[in-house]
Write a protein that holds these residues in place. Sequence first.
Motif, PDB file in Angstrom:
ATOM      1  N   GLN A  14       0.848  -1.194   0.000  1.00 31.27           N
ATOM      2  CA  GLN A  14       0.000   0.000   0.000  1.00 31.27           C
ATOM      3  C   GLN A  14       0.887   1.249   0.000  1.00 31.27           C
ATOM      4  N   GLU A  15       0.233   2.392  -0.166  1.00 31.10           N
ATOM      5  CA  GLU A  15       0.964   3.650  -0.306  1.00 31.10           C
ATOM      6  C   GLU A  15       1.878   3.943   0.894  1.00 31.10           C
ATOM      7  N   ALA A  32       5.861  -1.994 -10.133  1.00 29.68           N
ATOM      8  CA  ALA A  32       4.606  -1.712 -10.843  1.00 29.68           C
ATOM      9  C   ALA A  32       3.808  -0.724  -9.997  1.00 29.68           C
ATOM     10  N   PHE A  33       3.206   0.242 -10.654  1.00 32.46           N
ATOM     11  CA  PHE A  33       2.480   1.290  -9.923  1.00 32.46           C
ATOM     12  C   PHE A  33       1.205   1.657 -10.684  1.00 32.46           C
ATOM     13  N   PRO A  34       0.226   2.214  -9.938  1.00 34.88           N
ATOM     14  CA  PRO A  34      -1.046   2.540 -10.592  1.00 34.88           C
ATOM     15  C   PRO A  34      -0.980   3.862 -11.350  1.00 34.88           C
ATOM     16  N   ALA A 156      -4.056  -4.185  -9.049  1.00 31.24           N
ATOM     17  CA  ALA A 156      -2.791  -4.760  -8.570  1.00 31.24           C
ATOM     18  C   ALA A 156      -2.804  -6.284  -8.749  1.00 31.24           C
ATOM     19  N   GLU A 157      -3.985  -6.902  -8.581  1.00 29.13           N
ATOM     20  CA  GLU A 157      -4.096  -8.367  -8.723  1.00 29.13           C
ATOM     21  C   GLU A 157      -3.823  -8.791 -10.167  1.00 29.13           C
ATOM     22  N   GLY A 173      -3.058   0.775  -5.980  1.00 33.21           N
ATOM     23  CA  GLY A 173      -3.771   2.060  -6.015  1.00 33.21           C
ATOM     24  C   GLY A 173      -5.222   1.851  -6.388  1.00 33.21           C
ATOM     25  N   GLY A 174      -5.716   0.636  -6.166  1.00 33.39           N
ATOM     26  CA  GLY A 174      -7.112   0.348  -6.488  1.00 33.39           C
ATOM     27  C   GLY A 174      -7.308   0.117  -7.985  1.00 33.39           C
ATOM     28  N   LYS A 175      -8.565   0.133  -8.396  1.00 28.76           N
ATOM     29  CA  LYS A 175      -8.900  -0.095  -9.815  1.00 28.76           C
ATOM     30  C   LYS A 175      -8.640   1.184 -10.615  1.00 28.76           C
TER      31      LYS A 175
END
Length: 314
Positions: A14-15, A32-34, A156-157, A173-175
């Motif tokens: 998480q952040e 990997a990042f959102p 992330a999944e 970072g969620g969807k």
Amino acid sequence: MESTISPMKTEIIQEDRLIEAIECLKGGGLVAFPTETVYGLGAPVFSESSIQKIFSVKGRPSDNPLIVHVGSLEMCEAVAESLPPVFFHLVERYWPGPLTLVVPKRLEVPLCVSGGLATIAIRMPSHPIALRFIREVGPMAAPSANLSGKPSPTSAEDVLEDLEGKIPFIVDGGKCLVGIESTVLSLVGDRLRILRPGSIGKEELEAFLGAPIAGVAHDMPIQSPGMKYRHYSPKAKVVLVTQRRDLEGECILSPKPQGNMRLLTMQTLYREFRRADRMGISTIQIDCTDPALLGEAVLNRLIKAAQPHSSFYR
Ligand code: TXA
Ligand code: MG
């Protein structure tokens, strides 16, 4: 291309653990990042060995150039030069956001980033985690964080599904809100040209600029090397169906779903592709009875995913 990197533990973080991811990047690892479009697989743009790792981890052909993510105009000037007035005009309106601009590259940027081209693609993402990351690390080269040829990851999944054991960290970072990759617009050459359609459409850009823009040129792969490779494809066969009576499979995606059809939009496209694969579905039918409802960006991805199974819009 075979990956030469030995397996490692992959953590979704998480952040609050961003600092670990930043240290990892500075030490030559990939993270990997959102972003608001899809998840990216990042490395500092001037670190040639990290950039090489991106190609190896994704199994990406070396002539397919990467997008450089920036957090300020100063970062643009560090990777690009001879920026035309139209660049600043577009940036003021659309950044941070899902618009990538192709401009002349500075010589200092390693050629492996641009796949050997003298131009560079840059964008400023709007996701707060991406922006924080870039401000700490500097300009970051990042393609979508999927295995080459697979649908882009929008959670992330999804990234974990493709890259587990290959990278140390995925920042959650969620969807992704947009769900489809950025619009790529070339500002080099004798005319403005869309190289990849996205959520910011050609008509919108033309109206804003008051000038014509050339559309995606299917006969000019050299302008955007990435577009010549098979892309965005689930394992399932994707079939574009134009007659309502032929819509009868176990998995039907539609912009206007009825019965057991599932909703198809920019936000759901890749998520539905990945869901179908997880469920072991063999054929995905796409309701193309009214293609205008899908929009140019979704149609562009569908046509690529469907080849060679479809003669639609060849
Ligand atoms: O939304 C996005 O753009 C996502 C997120 C992570 O920012 N990134 C992304 O990167 O989709 P990637 O590498 O999957 O796609 C980059 C596209 C490819 O089609 C590539 O050929 C094109 O941009 N591209 C990159 N540099 C280029 C250049 N110098 N000239 C023409 N096309 C370029
Ligand atoms: Mg990609």
